[in-house]
Structures are given as C-alpha cells and as structure tokens.
Design a protein around this motif. Structure first.
Motif, PDB file in Angstrom:
ATOM      1  N   LEU A 205       3.686  -6.158  12.254  1.00 43.19           N
ATOM      2  CA  LEU A 205       2.988  -5.350  11.253  1.00 43.19           C
ATOM      3  C   LEU A 205       1.483  -5.512  11.376  1.00 43.19           C
ATOM      4  O   LEU A 205       0.720  -4.543  11.333  1.00 43.19           O
ATOM      5  CB  LEU A 205       3.442  -5.778   9.859  1.00 43.19           C
ATOM      6  CG  LEU A 205       2.682  -5.202   8.674  1.00 43.19           C
ATOM      7  CD1 LEU A 205       2.893  -3.702   8.578  1.00 43.19           C
ATOM      8  CD2 LEU A 205       3.106  -5.872   7.372  1.00 43.19           C
TER       9      LEU A 205
ATOM     10  N   ASP B 254       0.036  -3.494  14.063  1.00 44.08           N
ATOM     11  CA  ASP B 254      -0.006  -2.072  13.714  1.00 44.08           C
ATOM     12  C   ASP B 254      -1.202  -1.767  12.834  1.00 44.08           C
ATOM     13  O   ASP B 254      -1.886  -0.764  13.011  1.00 44.08           O
ATOM     14  CB  ASP B 254       1.282  -1.680  12.988  1.00 44.08           C
ATOM     15  CG  ASP B 254       1.337  -0.197  12.679  1.00 44.08           C
ATOM     16  OD1 ASP B 254       1.477   0.596  13.630  1.00 44.08           O
ATOM     17  OD2 ASP B 254       1.207   0.177  11.494  1.00 44.08           O
ATOM     18  N   ILE B 255      -1.456  -2.628  11.902  1.00 44.45           N
ATOM     19  CA  ILE B 255      -2.580  -2.400  10.999  1.00 44.45           C
ATOM     20  C   ILE B 255      -3.906  -2.567  11.733  1.00 44.45           C
ATOM     21  O   ILE B 255      -4.848  -1.819  11.521  1.00 44.45           O
ATOM     22  CB  ILE B 255      -2.503  -3.374   9.808  1.00 44.45           C
ATOM     23  CG1 ILE B 255      -1.267  -3.052   8.976  1.00 44.45           C
ATOM     24  CG2 ILE B 255      -3.756  -3.287   8.956  1.00 44.45           C
ATOM     25  CD1 ILE B 255      -0.994  -4.054   7.896  1.00 44.45           C
TER      26      ILE B 255
ATOM     27  N   ASP C 189      -3.976   0.553  14.354  1.00 50.51           N
ATOM     28  CA  ASP C 189      -4.080   1.710  13.482  1.00 50.51           C
ATOM     29  C   ASP C 189      -4.247   3.017  14.259  1.00 50.51           C
ATOM     30  O   ASP C 189      -5.040   3.879  13.885  1.00 50.51           O
ATOM     31  CB  ASP C 189      -5.293   1.485  12.550  1.00 50.51           C
ATOM     32  CG  ASP C 189      -5.320   2.515  11.448  1.00 50.51           C
ATOM     33  OD1 ASP C 189      -4.244   2.898  10.976  1.00 50.51           O
ATOM     34  OD2 ASP C 189      -6.431   2.943  11.086  1.00 50.51           O
TER      35      ASP C 189
ATOM     36  N   HIS D 204       3.767 -13.650  -1.413  1.00 53.85           N
ATOM     37  CA  HIS D 204       3.719 -14.366  -2.676  1.00 53.85           C
ATOM     38  C   HIS D 204       4.356 -15.730  -2.484  1.00 53.85           C
ATOM     39  O   HIS D 204       5.498 -15.949  -2.880  1.00 53.85           O
ATOM     40  CB  HIS D 204       4.451 -13.576  -3.751  1.00 53.85           C
ATOM     41  CG  HIS D 204       3.548 -12.632  -4.481  1.00 53.85           C
ATOM     42  ND1 HIS D 204       2.556 -13.068  -5.325  1.00 53.85           N
ATOM     43  CD2 HIS D 204       3.462 -11.298  -4.477  1.00 53.85           C
ATOM     44  CE1 HIS D 204       1.916 -12.028  -5.821  1.00 53.85           C
ATOM     45  NE2 HIS D 204       2.444 -10.942  -5.318  1.00 53.85           N
TER      46      HIS D 204
ATOM     47  N   MET E 128       6.202  -8.309   2.779  1.00 51.67           N
ATOM     48  CA  MET E 128       4.872  -8.486   3.364  1.00 51.67           C
ATOM     49  C   MET E 128       3.934  -7.520   2.667  1.00 51.67           C
ATOM     50  O   MET E 128       4.127  -6.307   2.731  1.00 51.67           O
ATOM     51  CB  MET E 128       4.940  -8.169   4.858  1.00 51.67           C
ATOM     52  CG  MET E 128       5.906  -9.072   5.604  1.00 51.67           C
ATOM     53  SD  MET E 128       6.063  -8.624   7.344  1.00 51.67           S
ATOM     54  CE  MET E 128       7.168  -7.219   7.241  1.00 51.67           C
ATOM     55  N   ASP E 129       2.936  -8.046   2.031  1.00 52.55           N
ATOM     56  CA  ASP E 129       2.032  -7.202   1.271  1.00 52.55           C
ATOM     57  C   ASP E 129       0.781  -6.884   2.078  1.00 52.55           C
ATOM     58  O   ASP E 129       0.152  -7.785   2.635  1.00 52.55           O
ATOM     59  CB  ASP E 129       1.638  -7.910  -0.026  1.00 52.55           C
ATOM     60  CG  ASP E 129       2.846  -8.140  -0.923  1.00 52.55           C
ATOM     61  OD1 ASP E 129       3.599  -7.172  -1.127  1.00 52.55           O
ATOM     62  OD2 ASP E 129       3.029  -9.264  -1.392  1.00 52.55           O
ATOM     63  N   ILE E 130       0.458  -5.618   2.119  1.00 56.33           N
ATOM     64  CA  ILE E 130      -0.750  -5.194   2.814  1.00 56.33           C
ATOM     65  C   ILE E 130      -1.858  -5.061   1.780  1.00 56.33           C
ATOM     66  O   ILE E 130      -1.731  -4.286   0.836  1.00 56.33           O
ATOM     67  CB  ILE E 130      -0.537  -3.838   3.506  1.00 56.33           C
ATOM     68  CG1 ILE E 130       0.645  -3.923   4.472  1.00 56.33           C
ATOM     69  CG2 ILE E 130      -1.812  -3.401   4.210  1.00 56.33           C
ATOM     70  CD1 ILE E 130       1.066  -2.575   5.033  1.00 56.33           C
TER      71      ILE E 130
ATOM     72  N   ASN F  68      -5.901  -4.273   0.944  1.00 56.07           N
ATOM     73  CA  ASN F  68      -7.232  -3.841   1.364  1.00 56.07           C
ATOM     74  C   ASN F  68      -8.150  -3.950   0.149  1.00 56.07           C
ATOM     75  O   ASN F  68      -7.754  -4.449  -0.903  1.00 56.07           O
ATOM     76  CB  ASN F  68      -7.183  -2.430   1.955  1.00 56.07           C
ATOM     77  CG  ASN F  68      -6.785  -1.382   0.930  1.00 56.07           C
ATOM     78  OD1 ASN F  68      -6.912  -1.592  -0.271  1.00 56.07           O
ATOM     79  ND2 ASN F  68      -6.290  -0.260   1.409  1.00 56.07           N
TER      80      ASN F  68
ATOM     81  N   TYR G  99      -9.041  -1.997  -1.984  1.00 56.69           N
ATOM     82  CA  TYR G  99      -8.713  -1.220  -3.171  1.00 56.69           C
ATOM     83  C   TYR G  99      -7.497  -1.707  -3.945  1.00 56.69           C
ATOM     84  O   TYR G  99      -7.259  -1.271  -5.059  1.00 56.69           O
ATOM     85  CB  TYR G  99      -8.528   0.257  -2.805  1.00 56.69           C
ATOM     86  CG  TYR G  99      -9.788   0.868  -2.255  1.00 56.69           C
ATOM     87  CD1 TYR G  99     -10.931   0.957  -3.045  1.00 56.69           C
ATOM     88  CD2 TYR G  99      -9.855   1.314  -0.950  1.00 56.69           C
ATOM     89  CE1 TYR G  99     -12.103   1.486  -2.550  1.00 56.69           C
ATOM     90  CE2 TYR G  99     -11.016   1.853  -0.438  1.00 56.69           C
ATOM     91  CZ  TYR G  99     -12.146   1.937  -1.239  1.00 56.69           C
ATOM     92  OH  TYR G  99     -13.298   2.460  -0.742  1.00 56.69           O
ATOM     93  N   ASN G 100      -6.708  -2.520  -3.321  1.00 54.93           N
ATOM     94  CA  ASN G 100      -5.574  -3.008  -4.113  1.00 54.93           C
ATOM     95  C   ASN G 100      -5.561  -4.530  -4.277  1.00 54.93           C
ATOM     96  O   ASN G 100      -4.716  -5.075  -4.965  1.00 54.93           O
ATOM     97  CB  ASN G 100      -4.235  -2.517  -3.537  1.00 54.93           C
ATOM     98  CG  ASN G 100      -3.881  -3.164  -2.211  1.00 54.93           C
ATOM     99  OD1 ASN G 100      -4.746  -3.693  -1.524  1.00 54.93           O
ATOM    100  ND2 ASN G 100      -2.615  -3.097  -1.840  1.00 54.93           N
TER     101      ASN G 100
ATOM    102  N   TYR H  31      -5.542  -6.453  -7.765  1.00 49.62           N
ATOM    103  CA  TYR H  31      -4.367  -6.457  -8.631  1.00 49.62           C
ATOM    104  C   TYR H  31      -3.269  -7.337  -8.069  1.00 49.62           C
ATOM    105  O   TYR H  31      -2.127  -7.230  -8.448  1.00 49.62           O
ATOM    106  CB  TYR H  31      -3.853  -5.030  -8.821  1.00 49.62           C
ATOM    107  CG  TYR H  31      -4.823  -4.196  -9.592  1.00 49.62           C
ATOM    108  CD1 TYR H  31      -4.776  -4.181 -10.978  1.00 49.62           C
ATOM    109  CD2 TYR H  31      -5.822  -3.475  -8.953  1.00 49.62           C
ATOM    110  CE1 TYR H  31      -5.681  -3.449 -11.705  1.00 49.62           C
ATOM    111  CE2 TYR H  31      -6.740  -2.737  -9.668  1.00 49.62           C
ATOM    112  CZ  TYR H  31      -6.664  -2.723 -11.043  1.00 49.62           C
ATOM    113  OH  TYR H  31      -7.563  -2.002 -11.760  1.00 49.62           O
ATOM    114  N   TYR H  32      -3.655  -8.186  -7.131  1.00 47.77           N
ATOM    115  CA  TYR H  32      -2.577  -8.884  -6.416  1.00 47.77           C
ATOM    116  C   TYR H  32      -2.030 -10.104  -7.136  1.00 47.77           C
ATOM    117  O   TYR H  32      -0.854 -10.368  -7.074  1.00 47.77           O
ATOM    118  CB  TYR H  32      -3.021  -9.275  -5.008  1.00 47.77           C
ATOM    119  CG  TYR H  32      -1.853  -9.739  -4.176  1.00 47.77           C
ATOM    120  CD1 TYR H  32      -0.827  -8.857  -3.879  1.00 47.77           C
ATOM    121  CD2 TYR H  32      -1.748 -11.040  -3.728  1.00 47.77           C
ATOM    122  CE1 TYR H  32       0.270  -9.259  -3.145  1.00 47.77           C
ATOM    123  CE2 TYR H  32      -0.657 -11.449  -2.995  1.00 47.77           C
ATOM    124  CZ  TYR H  32       0.347 -10.555  -2.704  1.00 47.77           C
ATOM    125  OH  TYR H  32       1.422 -10.961  -1.979  1.00 47.77           O
ATOM    126  N   ILE H  33      -2.864 -10.875  -7.770  1.00 48.32           N
ATOM    127  CA  ILE H  33      -2.270 -12.106  -8.340  1.00 48.32           C
ATOM    128  C   ILE H  33      -2.277 -12.189  -9.878  1.00 48.32           C
ATOM    129  O   ILE H  33      -2.483 -11.302 -10.565  1.00 48.32           O
ATOM    130  CB  ILE H  33      -2.915 -13.359  -7.747  1.00 48.32           C
ATOM    131  CG1 ILE H  33      -2.505 -13.408  -6.273  1.00 48.32           C
ATOM    132  CG2 ILE H  33      -2.399 -14.610  -8.448  1.00 48.32           C
ATOM    133  CD1 ILE H  33      -2.560 -14.769  -5.682  1.00 48.32           C
TER     134      ILE H  33
END
Lengths: 352, 352
Positions: free
Chosen positions: A179, A182-183, A186, A309, A340-342, A344, A346-347, A350-352
């Motif tokens: 993954l 890939d990111i 891109d 997490h 698996m959290d992607i 960037n 902008y998000n 809000y992750y933790i």
DNA sequence: CTGAAAGCGCTAACAA
DNA sequence: TTGTTAGCGCTTTCAG
C-alpha cells in the motif's frame, strides 16, 4: 432482542428437583454428580433458558485475576506510547470486572531486559498475558512456559509462528508495504526510490519491518520494473551523520522530485532534514502517528502516513483475555489484522 | 497500576462510627443524614480511597435498564446495515451489565413512521436513547420530551443544534467533503467536476450531505478557482433514466479524464454505469463501505472511498449510555468526531 | 436522623 | 453423591 433472564439457579434447582449446590456443580463441572441428576439439570437449563448472572458469580468468587502486558519501553512521542494508551483503555475495561492489568516494559535492544520482564511476569502468576514480541527465540521459550501453565496469551503488533496463542492483533505488514508503495508512486513516473532505514545492531532481535519492506519492493518491481531502489541507513542518535548521509543521497539522485519512504515510525528524521534544508520537492511517505510525524504531515514535508491504531490493538488484546476469563468466551477470530489507515493533512486531525 | 480496592462499605462505616445504611445514604445522596455524619463519612471515604463494588451494587438493585436505538430501516447492503451491526456489538456490551438494547427502525422518507417509532420508544420507557436524526423538527420535539423525562440520549451519524444530548458520534461532514475534493483532484489539472446527487423529495427532512458538499465545493473554489462544477441528479429507482442522464453528462464534458464525485453512499450507481459502458478513464470518489462500493473499488471503477466506522459510532453510543447508567460516568467528550478513512484497492480488504 | 436485617444470585465448604 | 449454609458488598425497607 434479548430475554430478561430472570431465571436463577434456584429456579433451575427447583425444576430439576435438586438443590442449587448440585446445579452449581454441573455448571462448573466439578464432578460429584450422578449422571441422572446431571442430565436432568442440563435439560432444565436448556428448557428454561437459564443464563447465569455473573455479577453474582463474580461477587461470590472474589478471585484476583490479573493480566500482564509485555511491551518495549519508550520515550515520550515514540511508537509504543500509543500502545500503552491502549493498555490503559483495556485496563479500564478489565477493571470493570475486577481484573487488574499490569505493564512490564523491556529494552527492545537488550535481550537480558526482555528475559527479566518475562521472569517477572511469570512469577507474578498472571491469569493472562499480552505480549509484543521482539526477540524470537526467547519469546518462543516464554510462551511455551505459558502454555504449560495453561496461561492464555495474546500477541500484539507482530506474532510468531507458534500456534498456542489465544489471539493476535496487528497490522498486515506485507500489505502495508505494498500500500505504501502505491501511495508513494501514485501513478507518477518514478525512476528512483529511496528507502531510508535505521541502523540497528540486531543481536537476536527480529527486524519488525522486513516484511513491510518486502511488500514495498514487490510493488515497485511489479509496477515500476525499471525503477532503482536505494537503501540509506541512518543513525538514530547522530543528527549530523544523518544529514550528511541524506546530503549525499540527494546529490546522487538526478531527479528534482525525489521519492522517499521509511518503513518504520521515524520518518520525522527525514522531515526534519527537509525542513532545515528548505526542500519541498520530495514525495515522502512514512508510518505511524507520532506527534512529530503528524507535524511533518501538516507542514507538508510528509505527504502521507500509513497508520494503525496500536492503541486499539492493545485494548482488544486485553478485552479478549478479559472476556475469556469472565465469560469463558474466546475471541471470534484468532488472527485480527487491523485496518491500515491512510492519513494526509486533511484527515489527520481527526485520527486520535 | 490499580489498587486492589478491598475497602468495603463496611470498612467505611466502621471507620466513621456509623452503620453502612448511613454510608449508603450519603453515597447516593438520599438525604436524611446529619451534616456531621455526612462530613465525617465523606472524609473517611476519601482517606480510605473507597471505591464501590458495582457488582454488588447491580446485584442488589436489580433494575431493568433498557436502551432504545432509533435508526432508519434499510435493505441489505445499504448504509444503515453497518450501523445495525454496531448496535449488535453495543448490545453485546450492554448485556454484560444486564441492560437490554432494542432497535426501532423508521422509514427515512416518511415522517409518520418516524413519529411512530418515537412514540413507541417513549412508551417503552427506556433508560437511554440512541438516535440517528433525519427529521429536524420532529427530532427536536422528541428529544425535548426525553429531556423532560430525564432520559439521556445520544446522537449518531448527525446531530442537531439542541444542547441536551449526552454525546454525539459521527463524521465531521464538512471536512469529509474537503478531504474528498483533495483526493479527487490529487494535484492534477482539473477543469470540470461532476457532483452526482440523488433526487429526493424532501418534505421536512434534512439533507444529510449538504454540509459535506459545501466542504467539497469550498476546496474546489480555493484550489481550482476556474474549475466548473456541474450537478447531476439521479433517480435511485430508475436505472435507464440514470444512464441517460450520465450519457448526457459525458457528452457535455470535453475532457477524456472526467472527475466525478458522489457525496452519499450510492457511488455504485456511477460505477455500474461505467462498467456497463466500459469506461475506465474517470476518476471517481465516493463515500462509505457498501459491498457494492467495495466491488467497484476493487475493480477500478472507483478510485477511492471515504469511509467511517458507523458501526463503532453506534457501539460507542450504546457504551456511553451503559457507562452512564452503570458507572454514573458521562463520556469523556461530548462531541466525538470519528476518523475519516481513506480506502483504495490496497487497503479496503482489511477494513471491516 | 440512624441502625438492624433481609435479601440480590452465586460459590464453596461442610455435613450428611 | 447430595443438601445446607454462610457469605461476597451493596441496597432498602422497617423500626426506633
């Protein structure tokens, strides 16, 4: 949706024409019951849909269950901090059931300290163990001992090939590397990729990111067969040496947009360098939500982070053992690969 | 890490020179205690670090708590299915504490059915309510009633502007639109963007994605001021009409690579069209992990999905109420914005 | 205003 | 092999 189970052990006893002592005996398989009574009681239990009230149960047998968690020690802001947070969450849950949770930390670069932690855990006589393994052989020996003592154990972060564990909670490492590639690429035209690694002297300790790196390299080989991959090793304790290495790497790569990846949690090393050098033309991807990595993400020196997490993993491990102890219910799945959290810019907030 | 709190109410009573009845009275504030005793007892509790054993407590007061969940009804594979899963998880947790959980579904396009569900809930006399609101005014009336009856309630998915809720669990809608635009455009040269929407006759029901769309549009305005945005409305019940609309849209857009977004969970409508027409040149981003969306993601008709764990939201809502009921502990945070998950073909298989 | 006492449902030791 | 019984810690009458 759920019956109001008011049927008590007394009801069962009465219906079966025995005393509650006998019912209790068959409930807990502590023998000394005639086959006839046993059978009858089981049938009555079935018919009445009896479900034991485990408050009463816990209250009566005031056992002292305890869960031991073995993880690497850490400094503030490092990877394992999040895991410890999860231990605290799990502790919160377990304590609702009167179970205590203790963490035992070891120096992940020091075999002795690991053995030491294991010994301490063993002598504390835990009802269950959560372990993040770094030393393969020693861990196998340890879990063998746990098995012999009938102590259930759960792996987190990574697991070994033994088969006796109750459950495992961790990231699918190979896929995370795939993954990541890939990111990073891109869909662009990529001719050079730099894998930044950490110099570590590894006496007997398994490299936790080797599988991830394999996934990464496989992706590149499949999608960019002509792409060159370079490996650079950084000294975590020597800033100047790191900068020098990176300087050299930058000189050697002719492209202005450079593709950089780090398969462990230390991508902030690269970000710091880029920031100090004022370089904004790289595409950088790393792992894990350390505060320093998040800053780099927000400031644009890192384009993406792949996160897990690990707090939830630890909490889930503790929950699994708790439920086994209290409800006698093993986890639904043995191997639990967490998402698996992607992340960037902008998000990530809000992750933790 | 946690004391083995063996201090019982008896210890407190003895140390304070009163009976446990009196201690219980101050513990639960049911008056009838002299200021002096009260004070003394409180001090002793503090000193001894007394923590009530709530098994004993629950056992003694065998109350019948129940939690009601009000959500839209759904067909298999639709958005709300995941929420129901979460309700089941929450139920599992709550039942450990003798609390029953019931779901009440309503037709999200039918005000009457919503009112009906609310009435049913009210007459069932719940100890707490979880609600996914679609009808603004009616919901406000309903929660007012709950407040009057001192019944705690938790919003999931979206919330209203009232202030009496115990907690909220949902996605940050504006940011999700913003993020979506970033993923869709991804640094490319974008001149046309198509927002695909669902025709719905909205009598009194709030459009749940309007805020998200605003976030999306704001991002485009900020980063691509010259980009044109077109809105296309699809009829969810008429496939041919959908195809016709999309055909027309495709004719009107001169670019071969088209940028398409859908702010609700139905991006599979677009994917189906693209698949049938054999079009692989679009960049499509949508929301939510319906099975049909995941297929489209895997097959490459959709490039990314932004997802949320609506199951966890529901489960968390139930947990919050449970903990309030049992532990008298309100949730740590009132507004809980859950993370926005970016899914592509390489990480989607590990999502649920 | 306070204490005594009877449970809540279950466990486990002790008799029988 | 079984029944009886004394709690586990807390709540809640009911007297006083």
């Amino acid at each position: 949706m759920k019956e109001n189970c008011k049927i008590t052990i007394n009801d069962v006893a009465r219906a079966a024409g025995v005393s509650k002592g006998t019912v209790d005996r068959v409930l807990h398989d502590r023998g000394e019951v005639s086959a006839k009574s046993r059978e009858k009681i089981l049938r009555v239990i079935e018919e009445l849909g009896y479900r034991p009230n485990f408050y009463a149960s816990i209250l009566a047998l005031r056992k002292n269950y305890s869960i031991a968690c073995i993880i690497p020690e850490f400094n503030e802001g490092e990877f394992w901090e999040l895991t410890e947070k999860g231990i605290l969450q799990g502790q919160d849950y377990a304590s609702r059931f009167g179970i205590t949770v203790n963490a035992y930390m070891y120096d992940q670069y020091d075999l002795d300290s690991f053995q030491n932690a294991c010994a301490k855990v063993l002598s504390s006589g835990p009802s269950g163990v959560v372990i993040a393994p770094m030393f393969r052989n020693e861990t196998l020996k340890f879990v063998k001992e746990l098995s012999d003592r009938q102590i259930p154990y759960v792996y987190i972060d990574s697991k070994l090939e033994d088969d006796g564990y109750l459950a495992y909670y961790g990231m699918p490492m190979y896929q995370s590397g795939y993954l990541c590639a890939d990111i990073l690429t891109d869909g662009r035209e990529v001719r050079n990729v730099h894998i930044i690694r950490i110099e570590r002297d590894k006496r007997g300790l398994s490299d936790p990111t080797v599988t991830r790196r394999t996934g990464f390299i496989d992706y590149i080989a499949e999608h960019y067969p002509d792409c060159r991959i370079s490996n650079i090793f950084l000294d975590p304790k020597n800033r100047d040496a790191r900068y020098e290495k990176l300087d050299r790497m930058f000189e050697a790569d002719p492209d202005t947009e450079k593709y950089i990846v780090m398969c462990n949690s230390r991508v902030h090393f690269v970000a710091d360098y880029l920031k100090d050098r004022g370089i904004m033309t790289c595409r950088v991807v790393g792992f894990d939500v350390l505060e320093r990595n998040l800053s780099a993400l927000r400031e644009g020196y890192v384009q993406a982070l792949i996160a897990q997490h690990s707090d939830r993993q630890a909490a889930a491990a503790i929950t699994a053992i708790t439920d086994l102890l209290i409800l006698h219910a093993p986890p639904q799945k043995k191997d639990n690969y967490t998402q698996m959290d992607i992340l960037n810019r902008y998000n990530c907030d809000y992750y933790i």
